[in-house]
Design a protein around this motif. Structure first.
Motif, PDB file in Angstrom:
ATOM      1  N   ARG A  62      29.278  28.905  48.618  1.00  0.00           N
ATOM      2  CA  ARG A  62      30.643  29.371  48.882  1.00  0.00           C
ATOM      3  C   ARG A  62      31.606  28.280  48.429  1.00  0.00           C
ATOM      4  O   ARG A  62      31.355  27.101  48.649  1.00  0.00           O
ATOM      5  CB  ARG A  62      30.870  29.632  50.378  1.00  0.00           C
ATOM      6  N   GLY A  63      32.710  28.712  47.825  1.00  0.00           N
ATOM      7  CA  GLY A  63      33.657  27.758  47.270  1.00  0.00           C
ATOM      8  C   GLY A  63      34.676  27.244  48.285  1.00  0.00           C
ATOM      9  O   GLY A  63      34.743  27.718  49.412  1.00  0.00           O
ATOM     10  N   ASP A  64      35.477  26.281  47.838  1.00  0.00           N
ATOM     11  CA  ASP A  64      36.536  25.678  48.659  1.00  0.00           C
ATOM     12  C   ASP A  64      37.456  26.713  49.293  1.00  0.00           C
ATOM     13  O   ASP A  64      37.806  26.628  50.459  1.00  0.00           O
ATOM     14  CB  ASP A  64      37.438  24.809  47.769  1.00  0.00           C
TER      15      ASP A  64
ATOM     16  N   HIS B  14      38.400  42.906  48.030  1.00  0.00           N
ATOM     17  CA  HIS B  14      38.561  41.623  47.348  1.00  0.00           C
ATOM     18  C   HIS B  14      38.674  41.906  45.859  1.00  0.00           C
ATOM     19  O   HIS B  14      37.746  42.432  45.263  1.00  0.00           O
ATOM     20  CB  HIS B  14      37.328  40.732  47.508  1.00  0.00           C
ATOM     21  N   THR B  15      39.816  41.569  45.263  1.00  0.00           N
ATOM     22  CA  THR B  15      39.904  41.669  43.808  1.00  0.00           C
ATOM     23  C   THR B  15      39.787  40.246  43.276  1.00  0.00           C
ATOM     24  O   THR B  15      40.571  39.369  43.643  1.00  0.00           O
ATOM     25  CB  THR B  15      41.210  42.349  43.380  1.00  0.00           C
ATOM     26  N   LEU B  16      38.754  40.028  42.467  1.00  0.00           N
ATOM     27  CA  LEU B  16      38.388  38.658  42.112  1.00  0.00           C
ATOM     28  C   LEU B  16      38.407  38.445  40.612  1.00  0.00           C
ATOM     29  O   LEU B  16      38.092  39.351  39.838  1.00  0.00           O
ATOM     30  CB  LEU B  16      36.970  38.361  42.627  1.00  0.00           C
ATOM     31  N   ASP B  17      38.748  37.224  40.210  1.00  0.00           N
ATOM     32  CA  ASP B  17      38.595  36.830  38.806  1.00  0.00           C
ATOM     33  C   ASP B  17      37.136  36.472  38.612  1.00  0.00           C
ATOM     34  O   ASP B  17      36.606  35.607  39.304  1.00  0.00           O
ATOM     35  CB  ASP B  17      39.449  35.587  38.504  1.00  0.00           C
ATOM     36  N   ALA B  18      36.496  37.141  37.678  1.00  0.00           N
ATOM     37  CA  ALA B  18      35.073  36.875  37.455  1.00  0.00           C
ATOM     38  C   ALA B  18      34.915  36.085  36.174  1.00  0.00           C
ATOM     39  O   ALA B  18      35.599  36.346  35.187  1.00  0.00           O
ATOM     40  CB  ALA B  18      34.305  38.186  37.368  1.00  0.00           C
ATOM     41  N   GLU B  19      34.027  35.135  36.214  1.00  0.00           N
ATOM     42  CA  GLU B  19      33.837  34.278  35.061  1.00  0.00           C
ATOM     43  C   GLU B  19      32.727  34.869  34.198  1.00  0.00           C
ATOM     44  O   GLU B  19      31.628  35.126  34.706  1.00  0.00           O
ATOM     45  CB  GLU B  19      33.420  32.896  35.578  1.00  0.00           C
ATOM     46  N   ALA B  20      33.011  35.111  32.918  1.00  0.00           N
ATOM     47  CA  ALA B  20      31.979  35.677  32.031  1.00  0.00           C
ATOM     48  C   ALA B  20      30.762  34.761  32.064  1.00  0.00           C
ATOM     49  O   ALA B  20      30.893  33.537  32.052  1.00  0.00           O
ATOM     50  CB  ALA B  20      32.519  35.805  30.616  1.00  0.00           C
ATOM     51  N   LEU B  29      30.108  35.657  46.220  1.00  0.00           N
ATOM     52  CA  LEU B  29      29.977  34.546  47.176  1.00  0.00           C
ATOM     53  C   LEU B  29      31.195  33.637  47.074  1.00  0.00           C
ATOM     54  O   LEU B  29      31.804  33.267  48.070  1.00  0.00           O
ATOM     55  CB  LEU B  29      28.719  33.725  46.883  1.00  0.00           C
ATOM     56  N   GLN B  30      31.548  33.289  45.834  1.00  0.00           N
ATOM     57  CA  GLN B  30      32.699  32.420  45.613  1.00  0.00           C
ATOM     58  C   GLN B  30      33.969  33.046  46.155  1.00  0.00           C
ATOM     59  O   GLN B  30      34.827  32.359  46.676  1.00  0.00           O
ATOM     60  CB  GLN B  30      32.872  32.163  44.112  1.00  0.00           C
ATOM     61  N   GLY B  31      34.049  34.363  46.001  1.00  0.00           N
ATOM     62  CA  GLY B  31      35.280  35.049  46.395  1.00  0.00           C
ATOM     63  C   GLY B  31      35.312  35.403  47.876  1.00  0.00           C
ATOM     64  O   GLY B  31      36.290  35.985  48.338  1.00  0.00           O
ATOM     65  N   SER B  35      29.742  40.283  53.073  1.00  0.00           N
ATOM     66  CA  SER B  35      28.580  41.156  53.199  1.00  0.00           C
ATOM     67  C   SER B  35      27.620  41.048  52.015  1.00  0.00           C
ATOM     68  O   SER B  35      26.655  41.786  51.940  1.00  0.00           O
ATOM     69  CB  SER B  35      29.013  42.605  53.419  1.00  0.00           C
ATOM     70  N   ILE B  36      27.860  40.116  51.110  1.00  0.00           N
ATOM     71  CA  ILE B  36      26.837  39.757  50.119  1.00  0.00           C
ATOM     72  C   ILE B  36      26.165  38.494  50.654  1.00  0.00           C
ATOM     73  O   ILE B  36      26.806  37.461  50.834  1.00  0.00           O
ATOM     74  CB  ILE B  36      27.450  39.490  48.722  1.00  0.00           C
TER      75      ILE B  36
END
Ligand SMILES: Cc1cc2nc3c(=O)[nH]c(=O)nc-3n(C[C@H](O)[C@H](O)[C@H](O)COP(=O)(O)OP(=O)(O)OC[C@H]3O[C@@H](n4cnc5c(N)ncnc54)[C@H](O)[C@@H]3O)c2cc1C
Ligand code: FES
Lengths: 408, 107
Positions: A62-64, B14-20, B29-31, B35-36
């Motif tokens: 998980r990020g910052d 959650h609307t997230l910027d996804a990295e190609a 997870l980052q966003g 529930s993931i």
């Protein structure tokens, strides 16, 4: 209010903090970690990470921003050195002590050291990303590898190294692989796949000493053989990081003793993950588990308890391991099993071993048959009446049987 | 950067910027998509990164591998549009993708 302090920012520590927040805990939460990295995935460190270029930042769980949103403060690169239980403070190595109302100890476990390897070069243990970075660097130039200990981490590193074309020898002191956690059928299966990939496994062998031989380590075996290695990976088990808890007067016996809510014998102190020992109803004794599932599920109970919500931790243990093309998955605890049945085909690398004790299903070890695992979990949890003959009959409807049980 | 939307079972969006190059699981997870769970870290071994793909998108994703198909078998409440998010790589073409999460991640 001083709030919650968590020691250790890995699966258990992070999950406890998240679960506390999710259950409505509104006080400050701080997680202290002696590692510099944001919380990261450990299982890939012995598997994909050693093989391909999994970038370190892809391992981060998980990020910052996530922690900021949840109002969880991470104190990274800082070691907790003492718990003042009565004063309700955790002393840190460099920064001022942190006061707490509730404390979660999620310090995990560390690799057991091999005394004869002390002071030698090219000896590696694998627990953290820093360990993996060092191992990977050495692996890139090493030709001969000796793995001491045929446990999961040792065998996974052996498989990764063999895939990279290294000459690998595994030294195992018992007569079969992962004797404590795996059925004999699976131990034999593992032995065979390693053999097929030219990994030599020396069973019933112990290391009596080691010396430095130029750039190589020389390993002395009990039978008189000497092996040379550019890299020695020692994987002889883990030790719970529970000394700090014991020093604070918290009950420790092969791990911090916690109840089904992750609470220690002092109600303000909880613990979860690799560092704990808990009573497990499947085997009816206290056990210490080292797995991601255990760390997260136990921490869920601990975090919820902090917010005043009682969530019993009684999940059926599960674990996985990847070696070559075999996806191993295990559910339940096979200890003391007295009967087994095989479903599927060992020759096709797709089978499950159903394990029984006193006529009851207690565990399932699967290779490339994930479908049996979830059903198996329900069957074990529900105490299903399943016979070995039914288990080995591929036409017997396990899903149907699971459907007759109360949900988990 | 492609944008993807995760709608959790409790309707949190959650609307997230996804990295190609990253996977949808990593993006989630980052966003902060709680529930993931992703217990196995993307090794296709746990099915705790299960998602439902918005119908309009199902056929636009790269097909499932046998491995993913097998592992999905062990997930809870599997539907025709079920996928494991660790097996979906982010590409520019997936801009606008909508994924929903189940109420239970096999745990
Ligand atoms: C190479 C490897 C492969 C694995 N593969 C699998 C697998 O395939 N499947 C599976 O289920 N499990 C696997 N595991 C086990 C799994 O990773 C552990 O069970 C899990 O990480 C336990 O989580 P935890 O939070 O309890 O402890 P840990 O992950 O051990 O984390 C504890 C953290 O606390 C920190 N800490 C300790 N003491 C202090 C202190 N005094 N102050 C501050 N910080 C402190 C540590 O540095 C660490 O960051 C693997 C482990 C390793 C090392
Ligand atoms: S993260 Fe485990 S299967 Fe996707």
């Amino acid at each position: 209010m001083s709030g919650l302090v968590v020691i250790g920012a890995s699966y258990a520590g992070v999950q406890a903090a998240i679960s506390a927040r999710e259950a409505g805990y509104a006080e400050p939460i701080r997680i202290v970690s002696d590692e510099d990295m944001l919380p990261y995935q450990r299982p890939p460190l012995s598997k994909a990470y050693l093989l391909d270029g999994v970038a370190e930042d892809k391992l981060i769980i998980r990020g910052d921003k996530y922690f900021a949103d949840k109002k969880i403060d991470l104190v990274l690169g800082e070691k907790a050195i003492r718990i003042d239980r009565t004063g309700k403070r955790v002393e840190l190595q460099n920064k001022p002590a942190l006061a707490f109302d509730r404390l979660v100890i999620a310090t995990g476990s560390r690799a057991r050291q091999l005394p004869s390897a002390a002071g030698l070069q090219n000896i590696f243990y694998l627990r953290s990303l820093a360990d993996a970075l060092a191992l990977k660097a050495q692996l890139s130039t090493a030709a001969e590898l000796v793995v001491i200990g045929g446990g999961f981490i040792g065998l996974e590193v052996a498989a990764s190294a063999a895939k990279l074309g290294k000459k690998v020898t595994v030294i195992e002191s018992t007569r079969r692989l992962i004797e404590r956690a795996l059925s004999p059928v699976l131990s034999e299966f593992l032995r065979d796949i390693h053999k097929n990939h030219n990994v030599t496994i020396r069973f019933s062998e112990t290391v009596t000493g080691m010396t430095q031989n130029g750039a190589k380590a020389e390993i002395h075996c009990a039978n008189g053989d000497k092996l040379n290695a550019d890299l020695v990976l020692v994987g002889i088990g883990g030790i719970p990081n529970a000394e700090m808890a014991a020093d604070a007067g918290i009950s420790v016996q092969n791990g911090i003793m916690v109840d089904a809510f992750g609470v220690s014998d002092h109600s303000e102190v909880l613990a979860a993950g690799d560092c704990t020992s808990h009573f497990n109803a499947l085997v009816k004794r206290n056990i210490r588990l080292e797995s991601v599932q255990h760390a997260q599920d136990q921490a869920k109970s601990a975090g919820s308890a902090i917010a005043g919500k009682q969530v019993v931790y009684d999940a059926i243990p599960r674990f996985w391991s990847d070696q070559y093309d075999a996806k191993l998955q295990m559910v339940g605890l096979s200890e003391g099993h007295d009967a087994h049945a095989i479903r599927g085909s060992i020759a096709d690398n797709k089978f499950s071993v159903f394990l029984f004790r006193d006529g009851k299903l207690v565990a399932i070890d699967s290779v490339n048959r994930p479908g049996d695992q979830l059903i198996g979990r329900r069957l074990i949890a529900g105490g299903a009446m399943l016979s070995p003959a039914q288990a080995s009959d591929d036409s017997f409807d396990l899903k149907g049987l699971a459907g007759t049980l109360a949900p988990e | 950067m492609p944008k993807v939307t995760f709608i959790e079972f409790d309707d949190t969006v959650h609307t997230l910027d996804a990295e190609a190059g990253a996977t949808m699981m990593e993006t989630a997870l980052q966003g902060g998509v709680t529930s993931i769970v992703a217990e196995c870290g993307g090794a296709c071994s746990c099915a705790t990164c299960h998602v439902y793909v918005d119908d309009a998108w199902v056929s636009r994703l790269a097909p499932k591998s046998d491995e993913e198909e097998d592992q999905l078998d062990s997930a809870f409440d599997v539907r025709p549009n079920s996928r494991l998010s660790c097996q979906i790589k982010v590409t520019e073409e997936l801009d606008g993708l909508v994924l929903r999460t189940p109420s239970y991640q096999g745990r």
